[in-house]
Design a protein around this motif. Structure first.
Motif, PDB file in Angstrom:
ATOM      1  N   TYR A 174       3.777   7.388   9.374  1.00 56.47           N
ATOM      2  CA  TYR A 174       4.325   6.423   8.422  1.00 56.47           C
ATOM      3  C   TYR A 174       5.670   5.917   8.938  1.00 56.47           C
ATOM      4  O   TYR A 174       6.405   6.636   9.599  1.00 56.47           O
ATOM      5  N   THR A 216       9.051   0.677   5.509  1.00 57.81           N
ATOM      6  CA  THR A 216       8.731  -0.730   5.309  1.00 57.81           C
ATOM      7  C   THR A 216       9.665  -1.287   4.241  1.00 57.81           C
ATOM      8  O   THR A 216       9.802  -0.711   3.169  1.00 57.81           O
ATOM      9  N   ASP A 239       5.138   3.409   4.711  1.00 54.98           N
ATOM     10  CA  ASP A 239       3.814   2.795   4.741  1.00 54.98           C
ATOM     11  C   ASP A 239       3.239   2.882   6.155  1.00 54.98           C
ATOM     12  O   ASP A 239       3.956   3.154   7.113  1.00 54.98           O
ATOM     13  N   ALA A 292       1.487   0.968   9.250  1.00 49.69           N
ATOM     14  CA  ALA A 292       1.191  -0.320   9.883  1.00 49.69           C
ATOM     15  C   ALA A 292      -0.110  -0.169  10.642  1.00 49.69           C
ATOM     16  O   ALA A 292      -0.442   0.915  11.090  1.00 49.69           O
ATOM     17  N   PRO A 293      -0.902  -1.177  10.817  1.00 50.77           N
ATOM     18  CA  PRO A 293      -0.712  -2.583  10.478  1.00 50.77           C
ATOM     19  C   PRO A 293      -1.356  -2.998   9.162  1.00 50.77           C
ATOM     20  O   PRO A 293      -1.261  -4.153   8.778  1.00 50.77           O
ATOM     21  N   LYS A 294      -2.014  -2.064   8.450  1.00 48.34           N
ATOM     22  CA  LYS A 294      -2.726  -2.458   7.220  1.00 48.34           C
ATOM     23  C   LYS A 294      -1.842  -2.458   5.980  1.00 48.34           C
ATOM     24  O   LYS A 294      -2.151  -3.126   5.013  1.00 48.34           O
ATOM     25  N   PHE A 295      -0.762  -1.700   5.970  1.00 50.03           N
ATOM     26  CA  PHE A 295       0.214  -1.656   4.874  1.00 50.03           C
ATOM     27  C   PHE A 295      -0.445  -1.477   3.498  1.00 50.03           C
ATOM     28  O   PHE A 295      -0.278  -2.303   2.599  1.00 50.03           O
ATOM     29  N   PRO A 296      -1.185  -0.390   3.280  1.00 54.69           N
ATOM     30  CA  PRO A 296      -1.862  -0.221   1.987  1.00 54.69           C
ATOM     31  C   PRO A 296      -0.909  -0.064   0.805  1.00 54.69           C
ATOM     32  O   PRO A 296      -1.221  -0.527  -0.305  1.00 54.69           O
ATOM     33  N   PHE A 327       0.661  -3.655   0.039  1.00 49.11           N
ATOM     34  CA  PHE A 327      -0.327  -4.532  -0.587  1.00 49.11           C
ATOM     35  C   PHE A 327      -0.725  -4.036  -1.979  1.00 49.11           C
ATOM     36  O   PHE A 327      -1.003  -4.841  -2.870  1.00 49.11           O
ATOM     37  N   HIS A 330       8.968  -3.500   9.389  1.00 45.70           N
ATOM     38  CA  HIS A 330       8.458  -2.136   9.448  1.00 45.70           C
ATOM     39  C   HIS A 330       9.050  -1.449  10.668  1.00 45.70           C
ATOM     40  O   HIS A 330       9.099  -2.026  11.747  1.00 45.70           O
TER      41      HIS A 330
END
Length: 90
Positions: free
Chosen positions: A14, A17, A41, A43-47, A50, A71
């Motif tokens: 992690y 971010t 968070d 990366a690269p999906k940043f759940p 989002f 990030h």
């Protein structure tokens, strides 16, 4: 609260971010307000980011204008090592 510490999250990949969220005020739609959001968070999906944005859209009145984010991994698992010795200097 989280069950894991910040150090454990960083060792799992992690990174910190930070998002600058610009949104329209509900009572004055032509006026923009800034909100700063920060969390750990992946990366690269940043759940997590989002998920927060979806929460904002579903529950809050101020419509989003834009989101700018950055990030940074503070440490990585390969940067962490155990040290068994210590040198004392006078």
């Amino acid at each position: 609260m989280r069950d894991t510490s910040e150090l454990e999250l960083m060792l799992k990949g992690y990174g910190l971010t930070t998002a600058e969220i610009l949104y329209h005020l509900p009572d004055h739609p032509h006026v923009l307000q800034t909100y700063i959001w920060q969390d750990y968070d992946l990366a690269p999906k940043f759940p997590i980011l989002f998920g927060f944005i979806e929460f904002w859209r579903a529950k809050l009145d101020g419509p989003l204008h834009s989101v700018h984010y950055t990030h940074r991994k503070l440490i990585a698992p390969n940067e962490w090592r155990k040290v068994d010795g210590e040198f004392l200097m006078h």
